[in-house]
Structures are given as C-alpha cells and as structure tokens.
Write a protein that holds these residues in place. Structure first.
Motif, PDB file in Angstrom:
ATOM      1  N   THR A 195       9.212   3.427  -3.546  1.00 51.30           N
ATOM      2  CA  THR A 195       9.895   4.412  -2.701  1.00 51.30           C
ATOM      3  C   THR A 195       9.949   3.945  -1.250  1.00 51.30           C
ATOM      4  O   THR A 195      11.000   4.009  -0.607  1.00 51.30           O
ATOM      5  CB  THR A 195       9.152   5.773  -2.790  1.00 51.30           C
ATOM      6  OG1 THR A 195       9.213   6.203  -4.142  1.00 51.30           O
ATOM      7  CG2 THR A 195       9.785   6.816  -1.896  1.00 51.30           C
ATOM      8  N   ASN A 196       8.823   3.441  -0.740  1.00 54.80           N
ATOM      9  CA  ASN A 196       8.778   3.000   0.664  1.00 54.80           C
ATOM     10  C   ASN A 196       9.796   1.910   0.947  1.00 54.80           C
ATOM     11  O   ASN A 196      10.374   1.840   2.026  1.00 54.80           O
ATOM     12  CB  ASN A 196       7.389   2.452   1.014  1.00 54.80           C
ATOM     13  CG  ASN A 196       6.344   3.537   1.093  1.00 54.80           C
ATOM     14  OD1 ASN A 196       6.671   4.730   1.043  1.00 54.80           O
ATOM     15  ND2 ASN A 196       5.083   3.143   1.187  1.00 54.80           N
ATOM     16  N   GLN A 233       4.730   4.605  -5.079  1.00 54.24           N
ATOM     17  CA  GLN A 233       4.899   4.854  -3.653  1.00 54.24           C
ATOM     18  C   GLN A 233       5.494   3.631  -2.950  1.00 54.24           C
ATOM     19  O   GLN A 233       6.355   3.757  -2.064  1.00 54.24           O
ATOM     20  CB  GLN A 233       3.531   5.206  -3.037  1.00 54.24           C
ATOM     21  CG  GLN A 233       3.600   5.648  -1.582  1.00 54.24           C
ATOM     22  CD  GLN A 233       4.435   6.922  -1.425  1.00 54.24           C
ATOM     23  OE1 GLN A 233       4.218   7.908  -2.126  1.00 54.24           O
ATOM     24  NE2 GLN A 233       5.413   6.877  -0.524  1.00 54.24           N
ATOM     25  N   THR A 250       3.817  -5.552  -2.687  1.00 51.69           N
ATOM     26  CA  THR A 250       5.134  -5.384  -2.053  1.00 51.69           C
ATOM     27  C   THR A 250       5.940  -6.677  -2.100  1.00 51.69           C
ATOM     28  O   THR A 250       7.113  -6.681  -2.474  1.00 51.69           O
ATOM     29  CB  THR A 250       4.959  -4.927  -0.587  1.00 51.69           C
ATOM     30  OG1 THR A 250       4.207  -3.717  -0.582  1.00 51.69           O
ATOM     31  CG2 THR A 250       6.304  -4.703   0.077  1.00 51.69           C
ATOM     32  N   THR A 261      15.047   4.179   1.377  1.00 52.83           N
ATOM     33  CA  THR A 261      15.035   4.442   2.819  1.00 52.83           C
ATOM     34  C   THR A 261      16.421   4.240   3.416  1.00 52.83           C
ATOM     35  O   THR A 261      16.561   4.065   4.628  1.00 52.83           O
ATOM     36  CB  THR A 261      14.053   3.484   3.529  1.00 52.83           C
ATOM     37  OG1 THR A 261      14.480   2.138   3.247  1.00 52.83           O
ATOM     38  CG2 THR A 261      12.637   3.666   3.074  1.00 52.83           C
ATOM     39  N   TRP A 307       5.815  -0.149   7.272  1.00 51.78           N
ATOM     40  CA  TRP A 307       4.870   0.884   6.844  1.00 51.78           C
ATOM     41  C   TRP A 307       3.605   0.261   6.251  1.00 51.78           C
ATOM     42  O   TRP A 307       2.627   0.945   6.004  1.00 51.78           O
ATOM     43  CB  TRP A 307       5.525   1.763   5.762  1.00 51.78           C
ATOM     44  CG  TRP A 307       5.990   0.941   4.602  1.00 51.78           C
ATOM     45  CD1 TRP A 307       7.234   0.378   4.456  1.00 51.78           C
ATOM     46  CD2 TRP A 307       5.209   0.501   3.476  1.00 51.78           C
ATOM     47  NE1 TRP A 307       7.271  -0.385   3.303  1.00 51.78           N
ATOM     48  CE2 TRP A 307       6.042  -0.327   2.678  1.00 51.78           C
ATOM     49  CE3 TRP A 307       3.894   0.716   3.065  1.00 51.78           C
ATOM     50  CZ2 TRP A 307       5.596  -0.933   1.507  1.00 51.78           C
ATOM     51  CZ3 TRP A 307       3.466   0.113   1.892  1.00 51.78           C
ATOM     52  CH2 TRP A 307       4.322  -0.694   1.122  1.00 51.78           C
TER      53      TRP A 307
END
Ligand code: 5GP
Ligand code: MN
Length: 338
Positions: free
Chosen positions: A204-205, A201, A167, A209, A63
């Motif tokens: 969460t990403n 965010q 990330t 998942t 993503w």
C-alpha cells in the motif's frame, strides 16, 4: 563474495567506523531500501553511518524507517564532501560504475576509504576494494540479506531492516513476478516477514499513493503508446509540455514503461521522457525473454542495466530520438521475433 573477503570485512567492522552508504542517481526502491536496510543493520554496532544519495527521489519512497536521515548530495554538497572525505568505509549499493552517482563521482573516486560494492547489474567496474556482484540476484536488497547472512548475523535483522529490504525486493521484481524471482527470493521474503516486515502495508505504501494528476498523466502516456508489430515492440513518449500539463513530479512515471509489455506478444517496450532541465530524453527499456536491453542501451543510448530492464539517455530531440530508435530496430529483428 569470497570467504576471505567476508573475514576481512568482519574484521574491518569489528570496531566503530565512519561509514557512508551511497545508492545510485535517481534512486529507486531497491537503491533506497538496500541503503536503509544496511544502515539499520550497521547502526547496531556503534558505527557512525550516513546515507548520501546523489539526488532526490520520489515521495512514494519517503516513508521507510530513518528515510528522513538520508542526505541529498546535490542539496548538501559541502557537508557531504566533508563526510565522504573522512569516511573509513564506503558501501556503494545497486550500481557498479561510479558514473552512476552523478556529481558525487569525483569525491567518491578520490576517497581513500575501503569501498564495498553490493550490486546485481551487468558488467561491474573494478573500483571497489570488495566486490559482491551477482547478476542472477533479484535485487540488491536480496544481496544485503545474503551479506548479513554471510556475516552470520541474521539474528540482528529487526523489523526496520526487514521492512526496507522487503520493499526493494518487491519493487525490483515487479512484486515477485519477473524471472529474477527465485525460490530463494521467496525464502528471503518469508524470513523478512517473520522478522516483522508488514507485507500488505508495504504494498500500500508503495503502490497506492497515486495523485489524480498522475493517473491523468498515465492516460496521456497510454494514448501516446505506439506499437510496431513487425518488431514486437511498443513505445511511449512524454514531452515536457505533457508533463507540465499534469504537474509532473519525480516518480510520477514510475512503471509506465511496463504497460507496453502488457500487450499480448510484445517483447520490447520503451518510454522516452523529455527533461528540459537536464536537456535530455530519458530512456527506459524493458524486455521479455532473451533480448538484452542492457546491450541495446549500452550500444545506442549511453546507458545499461539488466537483460530485461535498462535505462539510458539521448541528447537528440524527442522526434529524432524516436526516429533513431525505429531506425535501429531492423538490426534486432531476428531476436525480437523469436
Ligand atoms: P529505469 O528504466 O527504471 O530508470 O532503470 C532500469 C534499470 O536500468 C535500473 O536497474 C537502473 O539502475 C538501470 N539504469 C537506468 N538508467 C541507467 C543509466 O543511465 N545507465 C546505466 N548503466 N544503468 C541505468
Ligand atoms: Mn536493483
């Protein structure tokens, strides 16, 4: 990295170049995050730049901005070979020995491009023209931030770069909890949030998942967890049959090895995962404190990594691999019982 090296790299990148960025095989959040962070940085200066990953990576990484542009060497070998052959500059990120890039090893070794290594693993090889290696760093993403800083270019850090670097720092530090997380790491993270990384965010990403099958597979792994109290050690096995039962996909076992370490008093955790396709048992090792799983993996499982996180492999059966593991432990009893 020496001041002179930075000067030379600045000069090298002052005109548009053909650049290839290479993360390690089975790339993780730090490998893909650092590659994409660097990609978004370099793209602003008119370079032709391509990320070529040795093989595919888990969906939970798919993503990040421009992720769809990443080429997979094993699927696009001919096109990749051509690009690598014509590259002026190759950045190698989050690894420090060319045997970590699988089938790309030959073509990258042969290339006459200027090679720049940015990495935080132990015992770097000397293949690169410029080496930025620092084992005290939380992540390669933190180092890419430092690299941009050394080039006096933090003004060029946009939301895309910030998102990708955040990330990788997050995944490699276990969400900022491992000892490699320093006050400097938090300062970099703060700067990245200011540049537009959406921290909630991103969490969460990456972490929210899971599929139902994946949680069932975790249940299976936890049922298989064995504890060896004498050595403060815990290990998990997952056979190919068990993986098949829960429709295993790449990345589904990410983080499983850490559950061993969450047991009170356990300082060494391992997971052994069978891969029929590669005809190996993939080994992941984690530790707390001074016990070096990097050394352990190098000595016994053809791998390496960091002091507290390493990987490797075994060509034996699962049963024989576990037997070997248990047989080795007494040698380390003194360090495991500190
Ligand atoms: P993981 O257990 O998550 O696959 O890897 C833990 C750490 O060890 C990562 O930093 C990874 O890059 C490194 N690592 C994993 N497998 C290998 C391997 O086969 N050889 C070496 N040298 N490092 C590895
Ligand atoms: Mn890393």
């Amino acid at each position: 990295m020496k001041k002179d090296d930075i000067k030379h790299i600045k000069q090298l990148l002052s005109e548009p170049k053909s650049i290839v960025v290479v993360p390690h095989k089975n790339p993780d959040g730090d490998a893909i995050g650092s590659s994409l962070g660097l990609y978004h940085y370099l793209k602003q200066f008119g370079h032709k730049i391509v990320i070529i990953a040795p093989n595919d990576y888990p969906d939970f990484l798919k993503w990040m901005p421009a992720e769809e542009s990443v080429m997979i060497y094993d699927n696009q070998t001919e096109a990749s070979d051509l690009i690598i052959d014509q590259a002026d500059v190759i950045f190698t990120l989050d690894f420090n020995a060319l045997n970590r890039i699988g089938n790309m090893e030959a073509v990258v070794t042969k290339s006459r491009a200027v090679k720049i290594m940015i990495d935080h693993h132990q015992q770097p090889d000397g293949y690169a023209t410029y080496t930025y290696s620092d084992v005290s760093m939380s992540s390669t993403c933190e180092m890419v931030y430092n690299f941009i800083n050394m080039l006096e270019d933090t003004d060029h850090i946009n939301a895309e770069i910030a998102t990708c670097l955040y990330t990788g720092i997050m995944t490699d530090t276990g969400s900022f909890r491992f000892p490699s997380t320093t006050s400097q790491t938090h300062k970099v993270i703060a700067a990245l949030i200011e540049k537009g990384a959406n921290n909630a965010q991103i969490h969460t990403n990456i972490y929210d998942t899971s599929s139902y099958n994946q949680l069932q597979l975790l249940g299976c792994a936890l049922r298989n967890l064995k504890v060896l109290p004498e050595y403060n050690t815990a290990y998990i096995t997952l056979s190919q049959d068990e993986l098949n039962t829960y429709n295993f996909k790449k990345g589904d076992t990410e983080g499983f090895v850490n559950y061993g370490l969450s047991l009170k008093g356990i300082v060494f955790a391992a997971i052994f995962i069978e891969s029929q396709q590669d005809q190996i048992i993939k080994v992941s090792l984690r530790s707390k404190g001074d016990f070096s799983v990097n050394e352990f993996s190098r000595a016994h499982f053809e791998g390496g990594g960091h002091i507290n996180a390493a990987g490797g492999k075994s060509d034996l059966t699962m049963e024989a691999t576990v037997e070997k593991f248990i047989r080795i432990l007494p040698t380390y009893k003194h360090v495991l019982n500190l």
